[in-house]
Design a protein around this motif. Structure first.
Motif, PDB file in Angstrom:
ATOM      1  N   ALA A 119       4.828   5.237  35.707  1.00  0.00           N
ATOM      2  CA  ALA A 119       4.456   5.220  37.059  1.00  0.00           C
ATOM      3  C   ALA A 119       2.912   5.585  37.163  1.00  0.00           C
ATOM      4  O   ALA A 119       2.479   6.534  36.713  1.00  0.00           O
ATOM      5  CB  ALA A 119       5.526   5.920  37.968  1.00  0.00           C
ATOM      6  N   TYR A 120       2.425   5.092  38.478  1.00  0.00           N
ATOM      7  CA  TYR A 120       1.176   5.311  38.677  1.00  0.00           C
ATOM      8  C   TYR A 120       0.985   5.704  40.115  1.00  0.00           C
ATOM      9  O   TYR A 120      -0.423   5.917  40.521  1.00  0.00           O
ATOM     10  CB  TYR A 120       0.473   3.932  38.384  1.00  0.00           C
ATOM     11  N   HIS A 121       1.933   6.094  40.724  1.00  0.00           N
ATOM     12  CA  HIS A 121       1.699   6.677  42.272  1.00  0.00           C
ATOM     13  C   HIS A 121       3.089   7.374  42.365  1.00  0.00           C
ATOM     14  O   HIS A 121       3.969   6.842  42.029  1.00  0.00           O
ATOM     15  CB  HIS A 121       1.133   5.473  43.182  1.00  0.00           C
ATOM     16  N   SER A 122       2.752   8.231  43.648  1.00  0.00           N
ATOM     17  CA  SER A 122       3.819   9.027  44.071  1.00  0.00           C
ATOM     18  C   SER A 122       5.154   8.278  44.229  1.00  0.00           C
ATOM     19  O   SER A 122       6.195   8.839  43.956  1.00  0.00           O
ATOM     20  CB  SER A 122       3.628  10.104  44.903  1.00  0.00           C
ATOM     21  N   GLY A 123       4.920   7.188  45.014  1.00  0.00           N
ATOM     22  CA  GLY A 123       6.292   6.831  45.532  1.00  0.00           C
ATOM     23  C   GLY A 123       7.174   6.019  44.443  1.00  0.00           C
ATOM     24  O   GLY A 123       8.109   6.038  44.335  1.00  0.00           O
ATOM     25  N   GLU A 124       6.171   5.490  43.297  1.00  0.00           N
ATOM     26  CA  GLU A 124       6.977   4.751  42.394  1.00  0.00           C
ATOM     27  C   GLU A 124       7.610   5.840  41.465  1.00  0.00           C
ATOM     28  O   GLU A 124       8.886   5.797  41.249  1.00  0.00           O
ATOM     29  CB  GLU A 124       5.991   4.482  41.334  1.00  0.00           C
ATOM     30  N   ASP A 125       6.960   7.103  41.141  1.00  0.00           N
ATOM     31  CA  ASP A 125       7.356   8.144  40.443  1.00  0.00           C
ATOM     32  C   ASP A 125       8.440   8.721  40.970  1.00  0.00           C
ATOM     33  O   ASP A 125       9.462   9.105  39.990  1.00  0.00           O
ATOM     34  CB  ASP A 125       6.162   9.313  40.136  1.00  0.00           C
ATOM     35  N   ARG A 126       8.489   8.949  42.225  1.00  0.00           N
ATOM     36  CA  ARG A 126       9.682   9.502  42.872  1.00  0.00           C
ATOM     37  C   ARG A 126      10.939   8.769  42.503  1.00  0.00           C
ATOM     38  O   ARG A 126      12.038   9.180  42.461  1.00  0.00           O
ATOM     39  CB  ARG A 126       9.451   9.561  44.496  1.00  0.00           C
ATOM     40  N   ILE A 127      10.681   7.334  42.522  1.00  0.00           N
ATOM     41  CA  ILE A 127      12.184   6.611  42.444  1.00  0.00           C
ATOM     42  C   ILE A 127      12.391   6.731  40.847  1.00  0.00           C
ATOM     43  O   ILE A 127      13.695   6.734  40.708  1.00  0.00           O
ATOM     44  CB  ILE A 127      11.598   4.950  42.782  1.00  0.00           C
ATOM     45  N   VAL A 128      11.779   6.822  40.177  1.00  0.00           N
ATOM     46  CA  VAL A 128      12.051   6.842  38.747  1.00  0.00           C
ATOM     47  C   VAL A 128      12.584   8.243  38.545  1.00  0.00           C
ATOM     48  O   VAL A 128      13.824   8.328  37.875  1.00  0.00           O
ATOM     49  CB  VAL A 128      10.626   6.685  37.841  1.00  0.00           C
ATOM     50  N   LYS A 129      11.924   9.281  39.081  1.00  0.00           N
ATOM     51  CA  LYS A 129      12.697  10.774  38.688  1.00  0.00           C
ATOM     52  C   LYS A 129      13.973  10.532  39.364  1.00  0.00           C
ATOM     53  O   LYS A 129      14.733  11.320  38.673  1.00  0.00           O
ATOM     54  CB  LYS A 129      11.854  11.424  39.422  1.00  0.00           C
ATOM     55  N   ARG A 130      14.093  10.236  40.665  1.00  0.00           N
ATOM     56  CA  ARG A 130      15.687  10.260  41.191  1.00  0.00           C
ATOM     57  C   ARG A 130      16.556   9.404  40.451  1.00  0.00           C
ATOM     58  O   ARG A 130      17.820   9.877  40.257  1.00  0.00           O
ATOM     59  CB  ARG A 130      15.320   9.812  42.641  1.00  0.00           C
ATOM     60  N   THR A 131      16.018   8.170  40.110  1.00  0.00           N
ATOM     61  CA  THR A 131      17.065   7.320  39.319  1.00  0.00           C
ATOM     62  C   THR A 131      17.403   7.957  38.069  1.00  0.00           C
ATOM     63  O   THR A 131      18.784   7.795  37.606  1.00  0.00           O
ATOM     64  CB  THR A 131      16.462   6.061  38.775  1.00  0.00           C
TER      65      THR A 131
END
Ligand code: SAM
Length: 342
Positions: free
Chosen positions: A269-281
């Motif tokens: 992932a390359y920005h915080s919004g994206e990475d948050r979704i990956v982390k949560r999922t």
């Protein structure tokens, strides 16, 4: 990829996903003009070389640098490649020419991953890779309209067969909605001023016009800090055009469900919004939600289907960032399907 963090990159008749000179094994791509440097290639290959024999889905094929590396190290896998950009798929076909007997390419969005895999007759897959965001050829080709540095139409579609473009957002969204996307997808602290300036300047038709409107709207001291003042706004509008975040959790959920026991899913992932979704999922799939009451069965979504291969996100090495500034924002996470659901 992160947005344009390397202002000094020169664009010639070749392009680089990571904005640095091609490596010797990239010759195949040079003939297409789509030269790319896969981010954290060694780390991605390490994680996905360990999967059981079978099908690996590259859900964001791009120039197929990661896919080619995986096919080269493991003769016992085949790759199903998805990309919503036909230009990328054409480049990938050339890059993967030595392996075409083990490759199937699809012009689809990654939330069609389950449908595509099943249509090929597979029930499970051994691995999935999501290397999110845009490629350098997309950013660097002015007429794709992604760039605040190269003037082009307000387009920003990864899939050029789609109808909705950046111009639709810039010229038709009401001011409140513009503020919302600038904040949510760009973390833009001057969202109100920028949205108001965009509405006042309508109609806008080029990326240069938009970049200048944003630059003028940002307070003077902020213009001198933190890169180009339009960087966050362009990222936000691009994410909205391509619905990048709204389809991600669903696609990752499908990927996890498709994994065979010991299969792995890896995401850059390359920005915080994206990475948050990956982390949560990933955390949800790993059952890392504390049960509200120990005497009750765990609520849906808290049964572990996977294990996290490491805690937190891995980042690219300084050596990689030096040659490839666009890799800097990368955050790498991966999970492995449990043999038996806990
Ligand atoms: C960062 S590049 C991938 C680079 C690739 N890993 C390589 O080694 O060349 C991301 C690619 O994913 C594609 N993409 C982004 N979002 C997508 C989606 N939702 N569905 C399918 N493809 C997508 C883009 O068109 C782009 O080609």
């Amino acid at each position: 990829m992160s947005d344009e963090v390397n202002p000094n990159r020169s664009v010639s008749n070749t392009m680089s996903i990571a904005g640095h000179p091609p490596e010797p094994d990239e010759d195949d791509s040079r003939s297409t003009g789509f030269i790319h440097m896969p981010v954290m290639r060694r780390e991605v290959v390490e994680v996905l070389a360990e999967v059981p024999d079978g099908v690996v889905v590259d859900a964001t094929l791009g120039g197929a640098g990661h896919a080619a590396a995986l096919l080269e190290v493991n003769n016992n896998i085949s790759v199903v490649g998805l990309d919503r950009d036909e230009v990328a798929l054409a480049a990938a076909r050339v890059r993967l020419a030595p392996h075409l007997d083990r490759v199937s390419l699809h012009h689809r969005r990654f939330d069609a991953i389950g449908e595509v895999v099943r249509s090929l007759g597979h029930e499970h897959v051994s691995g999935c890779l999501f290397d999110l965001g845009v490629s350098s050829p997309q950013l660097d080709t002015a007429d794709r309209g992604f760039s605040f540095r190269n003037d082009g139409p307000l387009d920003m579609r990864m899939d050029r067969t789609a109808r909705f473009t950046a111009a639709d957002i810039v010229n038709t969204y009401d001011e409140r909605s513009l503020v919302g996307i600038l904040r949510q997808y760009g973390d833009e602290p001057h969202a109100r001023r920028i949205a108001s300036a965009i509405v006042a300047a309508r109609p806008l038709s080029s990326t240069a016009e938009l970049a200048e409107v944003v630059r003028q709207a940002v307070p003077a001291p902020a213009r001198r800090r933190g890169g180009h003042p339009a960087r966050r706004s362009f990222q936000a509008i691009r994410i909205e055009v391509n619905e990048e975040l709204s389809i991600l959790a669903d696609a990752l959920g499908q990927a996890i469900e498709l994994l065979a026991p010991s299969g792995r899913c890896a995401v850059l992932a390359y920005h915080s919004g994206e990475d948050r979704i990956v982390k949560r999922t990933f955390r949800d799939a790993a059952g890392e939600v504390p049960p509200p009451r120990p005497d009750l069965p765990p609520p849906p979504g808290t049964v572990a289907e996977v294990k996290l291969l490491w805690r937190g996100a891995h980042k690219p090495s300084q050596d990689e960032i030096v040659v490839n500034p666009r890799a800097e924002a990368a955050r790498f996470r991966a999970v492995e399907k449990l043999a038996r659901v806990a």
